[in-house]
Enzyme design. Structure first.
Site, PDB file in Angstrom:
ATOM      1  N   VAL A  75       0.838  -1.188   0.100  1.00  0.00           N
ATOM      2  CA  VAL A  75      -0.072  -0.216  -0.091  1.00  0.00           C
ATOM      3  C   VAL A  75       0.977   1.276   0.116  1.00  0.00           C
ATOM      4  CG1 VAL A  75      -1.850  -1.241   1.230  1.00  0.00           C
ATOM      5  CG2 VAL A  75      -0.191  -0.026   2.466  1.00  0.00           C
ATOM      6  N   SER A  89       9.569   1.053  -0.123  1.00  0.00           N
ATOM      7  CA  SER A  89      10.749   1.235  -0.591  1.00  0.00           C
ATOM      8  C   SER A  89      11.821   1.875   0.171  1.00  0.00           C
ATOM      9  CB  SER A  89      10.593   2.452  -1.802  1.00  0.00           C
ATOM     10  OG  SER A  89       9.441   1.945  -2.705  1.00  0.00           O
ATOM     11  N   HIS A 138      11.532  -6.077   0.357  1.00  0.00           N
ATOM     12  CA  HIS A 138      11.441  -5.140  -0.655  1.00  0.00           C
ATOM     13  C   HIS A 138      11.612  -5.767  -2.109  1.00  0.00           C
ATOM     14  CE1 HIS A 138      13.099  -1.468  -2.613  1.00  0.00           C
ATOM     15  NE2 HIS A 138      11.746  -1.311  -2.766  1.00  0.00           N
ATOM     16  N   ASN A 164      10.435  -2.972  -9.168  1.00  0.00           N
ATOM     17  CA  ASN A 164       9.546  -3.010 -10.122  1.00  0.00           C
ATOM     18  C   ASN A 164      10.247  -3.155 -11.732  1.00  0.00           C
ATOM     19  OD1 ASN A 164       7.255  -1.968 -11.709  1.00  0.00           O
ATOM     20  ND2 ASN A 164       7.455   0.179 -11.179  1.00  0.00           N
ATOM     21  N   ASN A 169      17.878   1.700  -2.896  1.00  0.00           N
ATOM     22  CA  ASN A 169      17.170   2.921  -2.985  1.00  0.00           C
ATOM     23  C   ASN A 169      18.289   3.937  -2.333  1.00  0.00           C
ATOM     24  OD1 ASN A 169      15.092   2.307  -4.647  1.00  0.00           O
ATOM     25  ND2 ASN A 169      13.688   2.026  -2.992  1.00  0.00           N
TER      26      ASN A 169
HETATM   27  N1  LIG Z   1       6.060   1.503  -7.839  1.00  0.00           N
HETATM   28  C1  LIG Z   1       7.383   1.028  -7.640  1.00  0.00           C
HETATM   29  O1  LIG Z   1       8.300   1.133  -8.427  1.00  0.00           O
HETATM   30  C2  LIG Z   1       7.829   0.403  -6.343  1.00  0.00           C
HETATM   31  C3  LIG Z   1       9.170  -0.403  -6.434  1.00  0.00           C
HETATM   32  C4  LIG Z   1       9.416  -1.030  -5.056  1.00  0.00           C
HETATM   33  C5  LIG Z   1       8.466  -0.919  -3.835  1.00  0.00           C
HETATM   34  N2  LIG Z   1       7.416  -0.108  -4.139  1.00  0.00           N
HETATM   35  C6  LIG Z   1       6.523   0.133  -2.807  1.00  0.00           C
HETATM   36  O2  LIG Z   1       5.634  -0.771  -3.100  1.00  0.00           O
HETATM   37  C7  LIG Z   1       4.342   0.086  -2.180  1.00  0.00           C
HETATM   38  C8  LIG Z   1       3.256   0.238  -3.065  1.00  0.00           C
HETATM   39  O3  LIG Z   1       3.632   0.822  -4.314  1.00  0.00           O
HETATM   40  P1  LIG Z   1       2.919   0.986  -5.559  1.00  0.00           P
HETATM   41  O4  LIG Z   1       3.536   1.688  -6.504  1.00  0.00           O
HETATM   42  O5  LIG Z   1       2.393  -0.234  -5.984  1.00  0.00           O
HETATM   43  O6  LIG Z   1       1.767   1.748  -5.082  1.00  0.00           O
HETATM   44  P2  LIG Z   1      -0.023   1.990  -5.930  1.00  0.00           P
HETATM   45  O7  LIG Z   1      -0.502   3.271  -5.714  1.00  0.00           O
HETATM   46  O8  LIG Z   1       0.301   1.585  -7.543  1.00  0.00           O
HETATM   47  O9  LIG Z   1      -0.733   0.879  -5.191  1.00  0.00           O
HETATM   48  C9  LIG Z   1      -1.136   0.972  -3.818  1.00  0.00           C
HETATM   49  C10 LIG Z   1      -2.434   0.321  -3.738  1.00  0.00           C
HETATM   50  O10 LIG Z   1      -2.799   0.356  -2.285  1.00  0.00           O
HETATM   51  C11 LIG Z   1      -4.160   0.663  -2.348  1.00  0.00           C
HETATM   52  N3  LIG Z   1      -4.524   0.565  -0.995  1.00  0.00           N
HETATM   53  C12 LIG Z   1      -4.468   1.910  -0.107  1.00  0.00           C
HETATM   54  N4  LIG Z   1      -5.187   1.793   0.936  1.00  0.00           N
HETATM   55  C13 LIG Z   1      -5.248   0.229   0.957  1.00  0.00           C
HETATM   56  C14 LIG Z   1      -5.684  -0.493   2.251  1.00  0.00           C
HETATM   57  N5  LIG Z   1      -6.192  -0.047   3.452  1.00  0.00           N
HETATM   58  N6  LIG Z   1      -6.266  -1.975   1.875  1.00  0.00           N
HETATM   59  C15 LIG Z   1      -5.850  -2.333   0.607  1.00  0.00           C
HETATM   60  N7  LIG Z   1      -5.183  -1.301  -0.257  1.00  0.00           N
HETATM   61  C16 LIG Z   1      -5.140  -0.321  -0.242  1.00  0.00           C
HETATM   62  C17 LIG Z   1      -4.629   1.322  -3.271  1.00  0.00           C
HETATM   63  O11 LIG Z   1      -5.818   1.451  -3.824  1.00  0.00           O
HETATM   64  C18 LIG Z   1      -3.439   1.202  -4.374  1.00  0.00           C
HETATM   65  O12 LIG Z   1      -3.965   0.268  -5.394  1.00  0.00           O
HETATM   66  C19 LIG Z   1       4.973   1.198  -1.675  1.00  0.00           C
HETATM   67  O13 LIG Z   1       5.573   0.838  -0.231  1.00  0.00           O
HETATM   68  C20 LIG Z   1       6.255   1.542  -2.366  1.00  0.00           C
HETATM   69  O14 LIG Z   1       7.077   2.192  -1.652  1.00  0.00           O
HETATM   70  C21 LIG Z   1       7.097   0.543  -5.097  1.00  0.00           C
END
Ligand SMILES: NC(=O)c1ccc[n+]([C@@H]2O[C@H](COP(=O)([O-])OP(=O)(O)OC[C@H]3O[C@@H](n4cnc5c(N)ncnc54)[C@H](O)[C@@H]3O)[C@@H](O)[C@H]2O)c1
Length: 285
Positions: free
Chosen positions: A91, A120, A141, A144, A192
């Site tokens: 999330v 992240s 972790h 992507n 990161n």
């Molecule tokens: N995007 C990247 O490149 C990347 C890479 C590695 C790690 N991350 C990490 O992964 C995590 C998610 O990032 P993302 O890019 O997938 O974000 P995103 O915004 O694409 O997805 C997050 C999802 O969480 C959902 N959400 C919010 N509150 C919620 C709840 N209470 N219950 C269930 N779902 C809920 C949202 O509706 C959304 O679909 C973060 O911690 C981010 O730092 C992201």
């Protein structure tokens, strides 16, 4: 390793792919989200991806049916959490959101459940007290796109038991990834910390109009051999995520160098979040 059923919370950029990778490797998986639209997108991606794998003969039809049978995308958090061994949350990267989700899931899961956070940057000791047994909360972790990228960092905070750490390392290997154990907590873990330096410097150079984002990306790719430049990388990760992360960090450190760049803000205010919205530093079909 006593992990059989896995719950992924959040089906966004990362969550749906973590869920697919896990189901692909034989685990029973449910992936939940609060957004029906996100769940629909995840289901559509999963169906297309399976079809593509079969067409390219990477999976037989029988194997694809097996993966389909092991993975559900559902809004039902309570029902999905009832008997899981491992929860992986994906999330938004905000401490209070992580805490809220973990607190809620902890109310539904059995005592044995381990909680992995895909954050992240944020170390798990910042939110581990949201569950009854913090010794079972750690950072797991993924990168992507999670189906493709091999590396997964597993980070052991001071509150994490040796058993939890060892179990999750085994799980990560079991889903076909390269487990990188990180023995002490540190902001941004390993990878990161390097990405931050690159992205921060790229933003500074673009804001000062020393070079365009396109040419900064070209330079980094051509000279350092990186597959993507820093602006392409942010477009892939999501400019909204990058903005959130930079703001959280700036609030903590007060260091002006941690502020989001003007180049980043100018896209975020227009709702241009990168690939997921079709436009960021670059335009996408
Ligand atoms: N995007 C990247 O490149 C990347 C890479 C590695 C790690 N991350 C990490 O992964 C995590 C998610 O990032 P993302 O890019 O997938 O974000 P995103 O915004 O694409 O997805 C997050 C999802 O969480 C959902 N959400 C919010 N509150 C919620 C709840 N209470 N219950 C269930 N779902 C809920 C949202 O509706 C959304 O679909 C973060 O911690 C981010 O730092 C992201």
């Amino acid at each position: 390793m006593n992990i059989h059923k896995v719950l992924v919370v959040g089906a966004g950029n990362m969550g749906h792919q973590i869920a697919i990778q896990t189901a692909l490797n034989g685990f029973q998986v449910a992936c939940t989200d609060v957004s029906e639209e996100t769940l629909d997108k995840a289901r559509a991606f999963f169906a297309d991806w399976l079809k593509g794998r079969v067409a390219k003969q990477k999976l037989t039809q029988e194997q694809a049916d097996g993966v389909r049978g092991r993975l559900t995308f559902t809004p039902d958090l309570k029902g999905s959490a009832a008997d899981v061994d491992l929860v992986l949350e994906a999330v938004p990267d905000i401490v209070e959101v992580k805490k809220k989700v973990l607190r809620e899931v902890d109310g539904y899961t059995p005592d044995r459940t381990i909680f992995g956070s895909n954050s992240s940057y944020i170390v798990s000791s910042r939110f581990a007290d949201a569950v009854k047994d913090p010794s079972k909360v750690l950072n797991v972790h993924f990168f992507n796109p999670a189906i493709v990228m091999k590396t997964v960092e597993i980070v052991k905070g001071p509150h994490v038991s040796d058993e939890t750490f060892a179990t999750v390392i085994e799980f990560v290997k079991a889903i076909g990834k390269t487990a990188i154990p990180v023995h002490k907590e540190i902001y941004g873990f390993l990878v990161n910390r390097f990405v931050t330096l690159l992205v921060r410097e790229a933003g500074y150079l673009a804001d000062a109009e020393i070079a365009t984002p396109e040419n900064i990306d070209l330079a980094i790719k051509g000279a350092l051999g990186h597959p993507m430049g820093p602006f392409e990388l942010i477009d892939l990760a999501g400019l909204d995520l990058e903005y959130q992360v930079r703001m959280e960090r700036f609030k903590e450190t007060g260091d002006l160098a941690d502020r989001p760049s003007v180049a980043l803000i100018s896209h975020v205010v227009k709702g241009e979040y990168g690939r997921k919205t079709g436009k960021g530093f670059y335009a996408y079909d």
